[in-house]
Design a protein around this motif. Structure first.
Motif, PDB file in Angstrom:
ATOM      1  N   ASN A   1      -4.511   6.769   3.420  1.00  0.00           N
ATOM      2  CA  ASN A   1      -3.505   6.401   2.921  1.00  0.00           C
ATOM      3  C   ASN A   1      -2.296   7.112   3.385  1.00  0.00           C
ATOM      4  OD1 ASN A   1      -3.553   3.940   1.476  1.00  0.00           O
ATOM      5  ND2 ASN A   1      -4.760   5.135  -0.152  1.00  0.00           N
ATOM      6  N   LEU A   2      -2.276   7.624   4.783  1.00  0.00           N
ATOM      7  CA  LEU A   2      -0.991   8.244   5.178  1.00  0.00           C
ATOM      8  C   LEU A   2       0.133   6.994   5.631  1.00  0.00           C
ATOM      9  CD1 LEU A   2      -2.575  10.703   7.581  1.00  0.00           C
ATOM     10  CD2 LEU A   2      -2.160  11.017   5.233  1.00  0.00           C
ATOM     11  N   LEU A   3       1.205   7.647   5.456  1.00  0.00           N
ATOM     12  CA  LEU A   3       2.396   6.654   6.061  1.00  0.00           C
ATOM     13  C   LEU A   3       2.224   6.601   7.691  1.00  0.00           C
ATOM     14  CD1 LEU A   3       5.389   7.910   4.095  1.00  0.00           C
ATOM     15  CD2 LEU A   3       4.147   6.146   3.644  1.00  0.00           C
TER      16      LEU A   3
ATOM     17  N   LYS B   1       0.980  -1.211   0.129  1.00  0.00           N
ATOM     18  CA  LYS B   1      -0.070   0.102  -0.117  1.00  0.00           C
ATOM     19  C   LYS B   1       0.824   1.562  -0.044  1.00  0.00           C
ATOM     20  CE  LYS B   1      -4.424   1.331   2.121  1.00  0.00           C
ATOM     21  NZ  LYS B   1      -4.961   0.758   1.208  1.00  0.00           N
TER      22      LYS B   1
ATOM     23  N   LEU C   1       1.085   4.310  -2.698  1.00  0.00           N
ATOM     24  CA  LEU C   1       0.903   5.700  -2.351  1.00  0.00           C
ATOM     25  C   LEU C   1       2.134   6.477  -3.014  1.00  0.00           C
ATOM     26  CD1 LEU C   1      -0.309   8.165  -0.775  1.00  0.00           C
ATOM     27  CD2 LEU C   1       1.172   7.271   1.302  1.00  0.00           C
TER      28      LEU C   1
ATOM     29  N   LYS D   1       2.902   5.864  11.454  1.00  0.00           N
ATOM     30  CA  LYS D   1       3.930   6.357  12.550  1.00  0.00           C
ATOM     31  C   LYS D   1       4.734   7.454  11.832  1.00  0.00           C
ATOM     32  CE  LYS D   1       4.322   1.724  14.175  1.00  0.00           C
ATOM     33  NZ  LYS D   1       5.284   0.416  14.402  1.00  0.00           N
TER      34      LYS D   1
ATOM     35  N   LEU E   1       5.772  14.303   1.300  1.00  0.00           N
ATOM     36  CA  LEU E   1       6.084  13.131   0.521  1.00  0.00           C
ATOM     37  C   LEU E   1       6.038  13.472  -0.874  1.00  0.00           C
ATOM     38  CD1 LEU E   1       6.628  10.219   0.745  1.00  0.00           C
ATOM     39  CD2 LEU E   1       4.203   9.588   0.283  1.00  0.00           C
TER      40      LEU E   1
ATOM     41  N   GLU F   1       5.815  15.197   7.564  1.00  0.00           N
ATOM     42  CA  GLU F   1       6.323  14.167   6.700  1.00  0.00           C
ATOM     43  C   GLU F   1       5.518  13.776   5.711  1.00  0.00           C
ATOM     44  OE1 GLU F   1       9.906  12.549   9.467  1.00  0.00           O
ATOM     45  OE2 GLU F   1       7.756  12.315  10.277  1.00  0.00           O
TER      46      GLU F   1
END
Ligand code: ADP
Ligand code: MG
Lengths: 405, 249
Positions: free
Chosen positions: B98-100, A312, A316, B102, B111, B107
């Motif tokens: 859909n965040l990264l 995923k 992204l 932790k 991205l 930040e």
């Protein structure tokens, strides 16, 4: 993405799965440490063998009876009786490149003094022997030309014999010991040499005049060997040629007959020994290197898991503009970092391990290049085994990747 | 005065081959979207919304027809050329944020700029902070994604879509995972961005949302069934004020 940022992402990914990353490093750590320790022991033993042989004198030549047949072909017993007094006498007469010559006969058995006894080797030698081996008598005297002529029952002994037969510290010189019921009077004590690198106690010897051993003990008229020394190490080959000529003449060999004796220089011995050591080292290092291969497969496995887990995230990153190469670089750097970190820890562990081996009296010496090679290998492993997972990540379809749950 | 065309689709078709069969997901779609429009794309499940959005987002290429994004024809582009185009011209907002994991808000927003070599780290941070302020998260810069509510996460995602100053923001069911109250907050935000002149395409199956956009495109079976301008755009802020205040973040 810039290299620095790729590093940051990789460090973060590794830190997020510390234990798993450590486990995959473990293979590399063990592999690198094993390679370094093996190389250090191999190199160390080789150096100590070389030193030992050098101590024995690099200009020593040994003439053995029988043709040069390495590889265990069974010899005819008569073939082993070709070295005779005539050979010795002719060498003495005609030698130019040879300084010292000594016939040699050997026997092994029990030496006894009073209630004490010990198993040992008895060498019958000429008086030149002590010069050839550069092995001085530190107490008492060497036996003499006279003793040889009279086949006198005298001997010089190594330190181990003294320790075994005179445990109470009595003065050995002048005492009578028995070897196979023949009494020998100790006239001198040899300088201690200690163990050689293949673990033999060099001080467990008795040396007597060769005539005595031949006549009174073995009742034989031929020699086991003849040992000589060339004038210098560089003249060894000339000395070998000279001795070959002399012996072929005394043995009345025709031109088409092969030598019925073998002359080996210490130089050659050293080469044989070190090449044997090299072979052993290579085998050990290859075995250790295989563990690196296995470690690489471990890394590949972890990277594949990591890629799948982060499908995923890959989707992204791609949708916000990461190209395939950005993604593959990210995973490649991660696997390189795992393997190089493992490599660094491995070098430290290898170093420590080598030190421990040294404490246990194993001769070691870490070749610097083994460390450089370890790092190079780790990088290659990182790239090599990271490539496939990185490619897998780079070739993902962003649409499917981002929907992956 | 003619407005600038941001998106132009010319008879775009997209076929998927599934085993022996060919699925025609888009069967000749043509439209132009002008700068500053807020377009909702609606349709029932399977009507081709996602396929169309993937086309618009340069994640996929048409089987036939042409797609021109901000003056650039996309169909013949390589994968990495399209990646670069997405990086410079498109902002995505996804249904599930859909965040990264932790990772802090800043930040996450930085991205897209990580893949743009024209930004150094200082410029990246500046742009990210600005985008987060624009979505009302100026005071939550260092919050990690797992410490945030759904609405906050979606705001971060919107900030991430804004940070590269894209030609178009593409939202796929961007309110689908949120409760009514938070959904309206998002709509307020989208309307604010619209008012600031941004071009927004919002895919949804919720007909209510169309009332807050300036134009509505209805899809059915891979074709455009209706393409209507909305003369009476409702204010999401008003609707939010009239909602019963039982939901809070
Ligand atoms: N990758 C694909 N492979 C095969 N068929 C697909 C694929 N993506 C979409 N489709 C088909 O295309 C049609 C439109 O799908 P989609 O665009 O996802 O519709 P929506 O988003 O409006 O629900 C559906 O019939 C779907 O099954
Ligand atoms: Mg869909």
């Amino acid at each position: 993405m810039s290299f620095l940022n790729l590093m940051k992402v990789a460090i973060r990914a590794i830190a997020a799965n510390k234990f798993r990353s450590f486990l995959s490093m473990l293979g590399i750590i063990i592999g690198v440490a094993a390679v370094i320790i093996m190389m250090a022991i191999g190199q160390g033993s080789k150096e100590s063998v070389r030193q030992n042989i050098q101590q024995m004198g690099t200009n020593v030549l040994t003439i053995r009876p029988g043709a040069d047949r390495r590889g265990g072909v069974r010899r005819d017993p008569s073939e082993m009786q070709t070295l005779k007094p005539i050979d010795y006498e002719t060498i003495l007469k005609e030698k130019k490149f040879v300084t010292y010559v000594s016939p040699e006969v050997t026997a092994s058995g029990q030496a006894i003094y009073g209630a004490n006894n010990t198993t040992t080797s008895l060498y019958g030698e000429g008086i030149d022997y002590f010069d050839i081996k550069q092995w001085p008598v530190i107490k008492g005297e060497e036996f003499t030309e006279e003793d040889i002529r009279k086949s006198a029952k005298v001997c010089v002994v190594g330190k181990t014999i003294i320790d075994e037969l005179f445990p109470d510290g009595a003065e050995p010189v002048g005492k009578m010991i028995r070897f196979k019921s023949i009494p020998f009077r100790i006239v001198g004590v040899l300088k201690p040499k200690g163990y050689n690198s293949w673990g033999m106690d060099q001080d467990n010897v008795i040396i007597a005049p060769y005539t005595t051993v031949m006549k009174r003990l073995l009742a034989q008229t031929y020699y086991s060997n003849i040992v000589c020394s060339a004038i210098t190490e560089e003249m060894s080959n000339d000395a070998i040629d000279e001795l070959t000529q002399i012996l072929r003449t005394t043995h009345k060999l025709k031109d088409d007959q092969e030598d019925d004796f073998t002359i080996r220089s210490q130089q050659e011995m050293m080469e044989t020994m070190t090449s044997t050591m090299d072979t052993i080292t290579i085998i050990l290092v290859v075995a250790a290197a295989f563990s690196l291969l296995v470690a690489g497969i471990g890394i590949m496995n972890i990277m594949l898991v990591s890629v799948t887990e982060r499908t995923k995230e890959i989707g992204l990153r791609m949708s916000v503009g990461a190209r395939g190469i950005d993604i593959s670089n990210q995973f490649l750097i991660e696997s390189i970092m795992i393997s190089i970190t493992g490599g660094i820890i491995g070098v430290i562990v290898g170093w420590t391990g080598t030190y421990v081996c040294e404490l246990f009296a194993l001769p070691t010496s870490i070749p610097l290049w083994s460390i450089i090679v370890s790092f190079a290998v780790c990088t290659v492993i990182g790239v090599g085994f990271g490539y496939f997972p990185a490619q897998k990540a780079a070739n993902m379809d962003p649409i499917e990747a981002i929907r992956y749950e | 005065m003619e407005k600038k065309v941001v998106i132009e689709l010319q008879d775009v078709r997209r076929d998927f081959i599934v085993g022996e069969e060919t699925v025609h997901a888009l069967r000749g779609v043509s439209f132009k979207i002008y700068e500053g429009e807020f377009v909702t794309i609606m349709g029932t499940s399977g009507s081709g919304k996602s396929t169309l959005l993937n086309q618009l987002g340069c994640l996929d290429t048409p089987t036939s027809g042409e797609y021109i994004l901000d003056g650039t024809p996309v169909r013949k582009m390589s994968k990495s050329q399209r990646a670069k185009l997405r990086n410079r011209k498109i902002g995505f907002v996804f249904q599930n944020y859909n965040l990264l994991p932790k990772t802090t808000a800043v930040e996450n927003v930085e991205l897209p700029l990580m893949y743009n070599t024209r930004y150094n780290s200082r410029q990246r941070r500046e742009a990210a902070v600005k985008a987060l302020q624009a979505v009302g998260l100026g005071d939550r810069l260092e919050h990690k994604s797992n410490q945030m509510s759904g609405g906050q996460m979606q705001r971060v995602a919107i900030a991430r879509a804004l940070v590269n100053d894209p030609a178009v923001i593409l939202a796929d069911e961007a309110t689908g995972n949120l409760d009514t109250h938070t959904s309206f907050e998002m709509l307020v935000l989208f309307q604010k961005l619209h008012a600031e002149g941004r071009t927004i395409i919002f895919v949804t199956h919720n007909p209510e949302i169309a009332q807050y956009s300036s134009r509505n495109i209805m899809l059915r079976d891979g074709k455009i069934r209706e393409d209507t301008q909305n003369p009476h755009i409702l204010s999401a802020a008003e609707a939010l004020a009239n909602l019963p205040k039982n939901n809070d973040e």
